[in-house]
Design a protein around this motif. Sequence first.
Motif, PDB file in Angstrom:
ATOM      1  N   LEU A 124       0.853  -1.178   0.000  1.00  0.00           N
ATOM      2  CA  LEU A 124       0.000   0.000   0.000  1.00  0.00           C
ATOM      3  C   LEU A 124       0.895   1.235   0.000  1.00  0.00           C
ATOM      4  O   LEU A 124       2.052   1.165   0.431  1.00  0.00           O
ATOM      5  N   THR A 128      -0.984   5.655   3.345  1.00  0.00           N
ATOM      6  CA  THR A 128      -2.157   4.812   3.593  1.00  0.00           C
ATOM      7  C   THR A 128      -1.847   3.737   4.622  1.00  0.00           C
ATOM      8  O   THR A 128      -2.637   3.472   5.535  1.00  0.00           O
ATOM      9  N   ALA A 129      -0.677   3.125   4.496  1.00  0.00           N
ATOM     10  CA  ALA A 129      -0.295   2.061   5.427  1.00  0.00           C
ATOM     11  C   ALA A 129      -0.108   2.596   6.845  1.00  0.00           C
ATOM     12  O   ALA A 129      -0.558   1.977   7.822  1.00  0.00           O
ATOM     13  N   VAL A 131      -1.395   5.364   8.234  1.00  0.00           N
ATOM     14  CA  VAL A 131      -2.691   5.770   8.789  1.00  0.00           C
ATOM     15  C   VAL A 131      -3.527   4.544   9.152  1.00  0.00           C
ATOM     16  O   VAL A 131      -4.170   4.499  10.210  1.00  0.00           O
ATOM     17  N   THR A 132      -3.514   3.540   8.282  1.00  0.00           N
ATOM     18  CA  THR A 132      -4.233   2.299   8.575  1.00  0.00           C
ATOM     19  C   THR A 132      -3.709   1.674   9.858  1.00  0.00           C
ATOM     20  O   THR A 132      -4.481   1.225  10.714  1.00  0.00           O
ATOM     21  N   LEU A 158      -9.111  -2.824   1.429  1.00  0.00           N
ATOM     22  CA  LEU A 158      -8.131  -2.092   0.624  1.00  0.00           C
ATOM     23  C   LEU A 158      -7.542  -2.940  -0.501  1.00  0.00           C
ATOM     24  O   LEU A 158      -6.651  -2.493  -1.217  1.00  0.00           O
TER      25      LEU A 158
END
Length: 244
Positions: A124, A128-129, A131-132, A158
């Motif tokens: 990712l 994004t990674a 925050v995830t 995702l």
Amino acid sequence: MLLGMLLLAVPVGLLIGTVGVGGVLLPPALVHLGGFGVPAAAGTSSWAFLFTGVVGTLAYARHGTIPWPLAGRLALGAAPAAVAGALVNGLVPPLVVWLVLGSITLGAGAHRLRRGSGGDRTALPTATAVVTGAVVGFGSALTGTGGPVLLVPVLSLLGVAPLAAVAAGQLIQLPLAAFAVLGYGTTGSVHYGLGTLLGVVAAAAVVAGARFARRLPGTRLRQVSAGLLLGVGVFLFTLPFLPS
């Protein structure tokens, strides 16, 4: 009561090793079978998940199935967020937490059941990674359910491949559980003896679960994980209404 919780640790470990969602069973068991308060149940579960994280990571790493760059970025976000989740436990109504987790899990299970929607990504974007990982770290520490319970459904949505999502979930347990224990430990909410017993039993079962997951074809693993995600989602929706 102790025997019942130790027996429950077996399916917890099997599910963590196979599809990553077994951790959701342990905190409610400590509350309803062991008479623990919610913070103590979450803190003790977090300690137990350190054991499953170590064994699960070794089991998947041995066969080269952990997407290390993705897992590292997820862990970067999860670690500090886990401390915050542990410290605010009890401030957020449990009903809200369980309904949010249930919605995500049900959505991921339904998404995975759709033809051709399983996803095959193993990476990712960095932002994004991270925050995830932060969202997963906060939510998992808040509930004491372990990283894979929330991470696997989110990664599924995702588009991450099922085996890669479960493998990444093994590694993320380590910083997440460690920092969650740090937070819960400041308030004396970790029962280390019981957590160690539960963690050892569950960790032994993780090995069998990981072996089963690796042997399943990708399509079948997707189907199995979809069914279990749906089942766990339903469980999460009923959990707040179970008698204490």
